[in-house]
Design an enzyme around this catalytic site. Structure first.
Site, PDB file in Angstrom:
ATOM      1  N   LYS A  66     -12.445  -0.263   3.254  1.00  0.00           N
ATOM      2  CA  LYS A  66     -11.886   0.499   2.120  1.00  0.00           C
ATOM      3  C   LYS A  66     -12.910   0.511   0.985  1.00  0.00           C
ATOM      4  CE  LYS A  66      -7.043   0.002   3.438  1.00  0.00           C
ATOM      5  NZ  LYS A  66      -7.264  -0.482   4.814  1.00  0.00           N
ATOM      6  N   HIS A  83      -6.212  -3.712  -0.099  1.00  0.00           N
ATOM      7  CA  HIS A  83      -6.180  -2.642  -1.101  1.00  0.00           C
ATOM      8  C   HIS A  83      -6.497  -3.173  -2.497  1.00  0.00           C
ATOM      9  CE1 HIS A  83      -4.765   0.799   1.290  1.00  0.00           C
ATOM     10  NE2 HIS A  83      -4.171  -0.117   2.023  1.00  0.00           N
ATOM     11  N   SER A 133       0.791  -1.224   0.000  1.00  0.00           N
ATOM     12  CA  SER A 133       0.000   0.000   0.000  1.00  0.00           C
ATOM     13  C   SER A 133       0.825   1.277   0.000  1.00  0.00           C
ATOM     14  CB  SER A 133      -0.950   0.010   1.197  1.00  0.00           C
ATOM     15  OG  SER A 133      -0.239  -0.053   2.419  1.00  0.00           O
TER      16      SER A 133
END
Length: 396
Positions: free
Chosen positions: A242, A213, A185
């Site tokens: 996320k 991610h 990330s």
């Protein structure tokens, strides 16, 4: 009363952090998360959230959260195995497993807890974990809690990975688990899962991927980096915090015996309250949206390509990649913070990343694209980056 010497020691440590230019500060957002937010009464263009598909303020998720509270209450007031499990929790676990092509999944308060609770119940002194050197802190902490032997390979270095696997085999490891982020990330680079899967098969190793991610937007229908690479892995961890709505919550997905054992032995699961019904209800709605969100994924990657091209044309140094995380490399913590302040003054919210989050020489502004940003937004931000970059002498 707390020992004054101890408090003075803490103050001295904080003073040192400030003097080194490494102090992290938080901004107060007035309202919801989105492509534009209000900070101290000003509207800011937000380029630093993990809100990849722009769902954090989506009315459909808000409605689903409200509906779940109406039907299932506000909170569980208990851990799962005592009296904290609802039908919604199992629905979400089965929904996640089906989405990811796994047999089952188990929910945690956060993916940090999921990674922290994964290794210890599954592996012991006779086993080995081979971990990428740039793995997330939660994987590092989870490995530390486990009694398995530890081997580390250089980031995404398949030659070094094979060396470590061969060493683990030579050392007599019973079971070997390769642990890696699907996306690193800080850099926005993808793990080489094709090569990792091939080496795992060669050496009889298990594969674990943290896909925080990636879930929701990488690979077909957003099924993550294994789907993007066209491989199967043994265990996937990820987050609801996320692309899947941006609230909180994590999960582990994998084979049924693994998930069953984690329900019995994973300490963060056993000793933490169940996720609130509102979060679970919204996550179920998010998965429904994500499966049919090819338009949002297309917009996200269009934005990423447009943004990357604009930054490169302005003269900024970027790391190569295809992910919506696009770091602007500056190398110096005070410069990164000065650049962030100059952008703030121009109405663009970013975060400076510096040690200990990244190496001392790796200070940067990590920009992140999302599907809610318009071309006008990006043009506004590019103009601000160029002007701020020249002001602080990050570019000429």
């Amino acid at each position: 009363m707390t020992d004054t010497r101890f408090l003075n020691h803490l103050r001295d440590t904080l003073t040192g952090i400030e003097a080194d230019g490494l102090m992290k500060r938080e901004r107060l957002i007035e309202g919801g998360q989105g492509a534009r937010v209000r900070v101290a009464g000003r509207e800011m263009l937000n380029l630093c959230a993990n809100n990849y598909l722009g769902l954090a303020d989506d009315p459909r998720l808000v409605a689903a959260a409200k509906s779940a509270m109406d039907s299932h209450g506000y909170g569980m007031a208990s851990v799962r195995f005592i009296c904290g499990t609802q039908d919604l929790h199992r629905q979400l676990e089965q929904r996640i497993a089906g989405f990811l092509g796994m047999e089952d999944s188990i929910l945690f308060a956060a993916c940090f807890d999921a990674n922290g609770g994964l290794f210890e119940p599954l592996l012991g002194e006779a086993d080995a974990i081979v971990s990428d050197s740039l793995n997330h802190a939660s994987i590092i902490d989870g490995v530390r809690l486990c009694k398995a032997k530890r081997y580390r390979f250089a980031n995404n270095d398949m030659v070094d990975l094979e060396v470590q696997l061969a060493t683990a085999v030579k050392d007599g490891a019973r079971f070997i688990m390769i642990a890696t982020d699907g996306v690193f990330s800080m850099d926005g680079t993808l793990a080489n899962l094709g090569a990792i899967a091939a080496l795992a098969e060669k050496y009889g190793a298990l594969t674990m991927v943290d896909d925080c991610h990636a879930t929701g937007f990488m690979g077909p229908q957003g099924r993550g980096t294994p789907a993007h690479a066209g491989v199967k892995v043994d265990v996937l961890t990820g987050t609801l915090g996320k692309a899947l709505g941006g609230a909180l919550g994590g999960y582990i997905a994998g084979p049924q015996p693994m998930i069953d054992l984690l329900r019995q032995r994973a300490r963060p699961y056993l000793f933490s309250n169940a996720l609130p019904p509102a979060v679970v209800g919204a996550a179920l709605a998010a998965l429904d949206i994500v499966e049919g969100a090819d338009d949002l994924r297309a917009r996200l990657f269009h934005n990423a390509a447009y943004w990357r091209a604009g930054l490169e044309a302005a003269g900024f140094r970027l790391l190569p990649g295809e992910h919506p995380i696009i770091p602007v490399m500056l190398g110096d913590a005070p410069l990164a913070q000065a650049f962030a302040r100059a952008l703030d003054a121009r109405g663009v919210m970013v975060s400076a990343f510096f040690y200990p989050v990244v190496p001392h020489s790796g200070a940067r502004i990590r920009t992140q694209m999302n599907a809610a940003l318009t071309t006008d937004d990006l043009d506004f931000a590019l103009a601000a980056f160029e002007a701020a970059g020249k002001e602080v002498r990050a570019i000429r």
